[in-house]
Design a protein around this motif. Structure first.
Motif, PDB file in Angstrom:
ATOM      1  N   LYS A 296       0.866  -1.183   0.000  1.00 21.69           N
ATOM      2  CA  LYS A 296       0.000   0.000   0.000  1.00 21.69           C
ATOM      3  C   LYS A 296       0.900   1.230   0.000  1.00 21.69           C
ATOM      4  CE  LYS A 296      -3.182   2.736   2.746  1.00 21.69           C
ATOM      5  NZ  LYS A 296      -3.505   3.545   1.582  1.00 21.69           N
ATOM      6  N   GLY A 297       0.583   2.192  -0.821  1.00 19.07           N
ATOM      7  CA  GLY A 297       1.440   3.361  -1.029  1.00 19.07           C
ATOM      8  C   GLY A 297       1.902   3.421  -2.471  1.00 19.07           C
TER       9      GLY A 297
ATOM     10  N   LEU B 290      -6.504  -4.584  -1.172  1.00 18.54           N
ATOM     11  CA  LEU B 290      -7.243  -5.662  -0.525  1.00 18.54           C
ATOM     12  C   LEU B 290      -6.482  -6.212   0.669  1.00 18.54           C
ATOM     13  CD1 LEU B 290      -8.366  -7.593  -3.743  1.00 18.54           C
ATOM     14  CD2 LEU B 290      -9.774  -6.065  -2.340  1.00 18.54           C
ATOM     15  N   CYS B 291      -7.250  -6.695   1.643  1.00 16.02           N
ATOM     16  CA  CYS B 291      -6.697  -7.253   2.870  1.00 16.02           C
ATOM     17  C   CYS B 291      -7.203  -8.688   3.037  1.00 16.02           C
ATOM     18  CB  CYS B 291      -7.139  -6.397   4.048  1.00 16.02           C
ATOM     19  SG  CYS B 291      -6.248  -6.757   5.559  1.00 16.02           S
ATOM     20  N   PRO B 292      -6.370  -9.625   3.504  1.00 15.20           N
ATOM     21  CA  PRO B 292      -6.814 -11.010   3.688  1.00 15.20           C
ATOM     22  C   PRO B 292      -8.009 -11.154   4.623  1.00 15.20           C
ATOM     23  CG  PRO B 292      -4.429 -10.845   3.902  1.00 15.20           C
ATOM     24  CD  PRO B 292      -4.942  -9.445   3.822  1.00 15.20           C
ATOM     25  N   SER B 293      -8.181 -10.208   5.537  1.00 12.42           N
ATOM     26  CA  SER B 293      -9.317 -10.287   6.462  1.00 12.42           C
ATOM     27  C   SER B 293     -10.650 -10.233   5.716  1.00 12.42           C
ATOM     28  CB  SER B 293      -9.245  -9.166   7.504  1.00 12.42           C
ATOM     29  OG  SER B 293      -9.166  -7.898   6.865  1.00 12.42           O
ATOM     30  N   SER B 294     -10.637  -9.644   4.517  1.00 13.91           N
ATOM     31  CA  SER B 294     -11.860  -9.613   3.694  1.00 13.91           C
ATOM     32  C   SER B 294     -12.177 -10.984   3.099  1.00 13.91           C
ATOM     33  CB  SER B 294     -11.699  -8.613   2.545  1.00 13.91           C
ATOM     34  OG  SER B 294     -11.454  -7.315   3.035  1.00 13.91           O
ATOM     35  N   PHE B 295     -11.220 -11.903   3.204  1.00 11.35           N
ATOM     36  CA  PHE B 295     -11.390 -13.236   2.625  1.00 11.35           C
ATOM     37  C   PHE B 295     -11.477 -14.310   3.712  1.00 11.35           C
ATOM     38  CE2 PHE B 295      -9.487 -10.477  -0.430  1.00 11.35           C
ATOM     39  CZ  PHE B 295     -10.024 -10.854  -1.657  1.00 11.35           C
ATOM     40  N   GLY B 296     -11.803 -13.871   4.931  1.00 17.56           N
ATOM     41  CA  GLY B 296     -11.995 -14.826   6.019  1.00 17.56           C
ATOM     42  C   GLY B 296     -10.737 -15.211   6.755  1.00 17.56           C
TER      43      GLY B 296
ATOM     44  N   CYS C   4      -2.733  -5.011  -9.120  1.00 17.22           N
ATOM     45  CA  CYS C   4      -3.225  -4.554 -10.415  1.00 17.22           C
ATOM     46  C   CYS C   4      -3.285  -5.753 -11.349  1.00 17.22           C
ATOM     47  CB  CYS C   4      -2.315  -3.474 -10.997  1.00 17.22           C
ATOM     48  SG  CYS C   4      -2.884  -2.847 -12.610  1.00 17.22           S
ATOM     49  N   ILE C   5      -4.452  -5.985 -11.918  1.00 14.75           N
ATOM     50  CA  ILE C   5      -4.574  -7.033 -12.931  1.00 14.75           C
ATOM     51  C   ILE C   5      -4.817  -6.351 -14.277  1.00 14.75           C
ATOM     52  CG2 ILE C   5      -5.367  -8.845 -11.364  1.00 14.75           C
ATOM     53  CD1 ILE C   5      -8.233  -8.291 -12.183  1.00 14.75           C
ATOM     54  N   ALA C   6      -4.220  -6.903 -15.303  1.00 12.97           N
ATOM     55  CA  ALA C   6      -4.323  -6.293 -16.636  1.00 12.97           C
ATOM     56  C   ALA C   6      -4.508  -7.375 -17.689  1.00 12.97           C
ATOM     57  CB  ALA C   6      -3.073  -5.470 -16.934  1.00 12.97           C
TER      58      ALA C   6
ATOM     59  N   GLU D  89     -11.905   3.932  -9.950  1.00 12.61           N
ATOM     60  CA  GLU D  89     -11.282   4.015  -8.637  1.00 12.61           C
ATOM     61  C   GLU D  89     -10.653   2.672  -8.241  1.00 12.61           C
ATOM     62  OE1 GLU D  89     -15.659   2.972  -7.688  1.00 12.61           O
ATOM     63  OE2 GLU D  89     -14.534   4.082  -9.218  1.00 12.61           O
ATOM     64  N   VAL D  90      -9.810   2.722  -7.250  1.00 10.76           N
ATOM     65  CA  VAL D  90      -9.194   1.505  -6.716  1.00 10.76           C
ATOM     66  C   VAL D  90     -10.253   0.727  -5.938  1.00 10.76           C
ATOM     67  CG1 VAL D  90      -7.402   0.591  -5.186  1.00 10.76           C
ATOM     68  CG2 VAL D  90      -6.943   2.633  -6.561  1.00 10.76           C
ATOM     69  N   ILE D  91     -10.444  -0.530  -6.271  1.00 12.08           N
ATOM     70  CA  ILE D  91     -11.446  -1.364  -5.593  1.00 12.08           C
ATOM     71  C   ILE D  91     -10.883  -1.852  -4.259  1.00 12.08           C
ATOM     72  CG2 ILE D  91     -12.694  -3.570  -5.712  1.00 12.08           C
ATOM     73  CD1 ILE D  91     -12.999  -3.173  -8.681  1.00 12.08           C
ATOM     74  N   THR D  92     -11.667  -1.723  -3.192  1.00 14.05           N
ATOM     75  CA  THR D  92     -11.180  -2.077  -1.849  1.00 14.05           C
ATOM     76  C   THR D  92     -11.865  -3.303  -1.259  1.00 14.05           C
ATOM     77  OG1 THR D  92     -12.754  -0.487  -0.892  1.00 14.05           O
ATOM     78  CG2 THR D  92     -10.497   0.294  -1.305  1.00 14.05           C
TER      79      THR D  92
END
Length: 332
Positions: free
Chosen positions: A120-121, A147-153, A163-165, A179-182
């Motif tokens: 991040k940054g 994204l943070c792993p806590s969002s995935f349990g 970034c995926i392209a 925008e950046v997806i969080t």
């Protein structure tokens, strides 16, 4: 379709683990990293994958074309964009290899898919702007995430930039946002507790030293029923603040009572330390950190790798689960 993948800054193979966990059809054709210790761990877990110990800047467009790859997975050095790296951005020499890769993109027409991870940054950096502009110039659709792993349990914090392209020549049903997806839509409503990953009969060498126990008041202490832990960095076990959590079998109430009594003494005193020692605070083991970062259960460190090296390598690695989910989106 079977994808052919170039894994850059491969480290200990977190991206490789994520690819295996995604269920997607494809193969890592070549992994590249300049860190000998990381490469030893990689070879131990992926003995059949071609691994090259070399500087990224030695890769020419011609060489990459000969590999006949269509996908790049990479996690470039994050220090130039972090607090500890003093946010030096593009002036940091550790960005040189990634800046070189950015210039290569226009010559790599066969690369259809790219996944990149960083700290991040990065999203606020000049290097990010250079990278995104190059993706646009080379006709890629892209999406950025924080994204943070806590969002995935997962009971761990490790907020990272991704970034995926994907080349516009291939159909992509993903609905891009400027925008950046969080967060991602998912079914992970509940976070697992730490007791699911805690090892039994952990050796005493993982107990927090008397010297560091003097800093007990600022430690992030976790329990068996905790559904959270702090991000582990490469300085874990050497410094207390901001490097990761510690664990105790004691209850939160027992910790509170112990700290209250200990704080009747000066924190530098033997009395303070002796009181805190009753809690048997310990560091998470490398295997426990692997579990929190969602490496597969059969993943291992070779015997010649020291505990200190394990923590340093893990601090520079990626969360496998988050990347697995992003790969599914990239290749949907």
């Amino acid at each position: 379709m079977s994808h052919r993948i170039l894994e850059l800054y491969s480290g200990i193979g977190g991206m490789h683990c994520a690819w295996n966990g995604s269920g997607l059809n494809g193969q890592i054709i070549l992994a590249v990293d300049i860190n000998n210790v990381a490469n030893d761990v990689y070879k131990c877990n992926f003995p059949n994958t071609l691994l090259s110990n070399r500087n990224i800047q030695s890769l020419t467009p011609e060489y990459i074309k000969e590999l006949n790859v269509n996908t790049i997975l990479m996690s470039p050095p994050c220090q130039p964009f972090s607090r500890n790296g003093k946010y030096l951005d593009e002036t940091d020499t550790r960005t040189s290899s990634f800046l070189y890769l950015i210039t290569l993109l226009q010559h790599l027409e066969k690369i259809e898919y790219i996944l990149m991870e960083n700290v991040k940054g990065f999203e606020c950096s000049t290097v990010r702007n250079l990278y995104i502009n190059k993706l646009k110039e080379c006709n890629y659709n892209y999406q950025e995430f924080l994204l943070c792993p806590s969002s995935f349990g997962m009971p761990n914090s490790r907020l990272r930039y991704y970034c995926i392209a994907r080349r516009k020549t291939s159909e992509w049903h993903f609905k891009r946002k400027e925008e950046v997806i969080t967060s991602l839509p998912n079914d992970y409503r509940d976070c697992m507790a730490l007791e699911d990953i805690i090892e039994k009969n952990v050796p005493e060498k993982y107990l927090v030293s008397d010297k560091l126990l003097k800093r007990a008041n600022i430690m992030d202490i976790c329990y068996k029923d905790s559904t959270r832990s702090c991000c582990f960095t490469k300085a874990y076990t050497h410094y207390v603040e901001g490097t990761g959590s510690v664990y105790t079998d004691a209850s939160p109430q027992e910790v509170e009572d112990c700290l209250r009594l200990a704080n009747t003494f000066d924190y530098k005193s033997n009395e303070f330390v002796e009181k805190i020692k009753q809690l048997k605070l310990r560091f998470f083991t490398p295997n426990e950190v692997l579990s929190l970062m969602m490496f597969p259960k059969n993943y291992k460190f070779p015997e010649n790798i020291t505990t200190k090296q394990c923590y340093r390598l893990l601090g520079n690695s990626v969360n496998v689960k988050v990347i697995t989910e992003l790969l599914k989106i990239l290749f949907e």
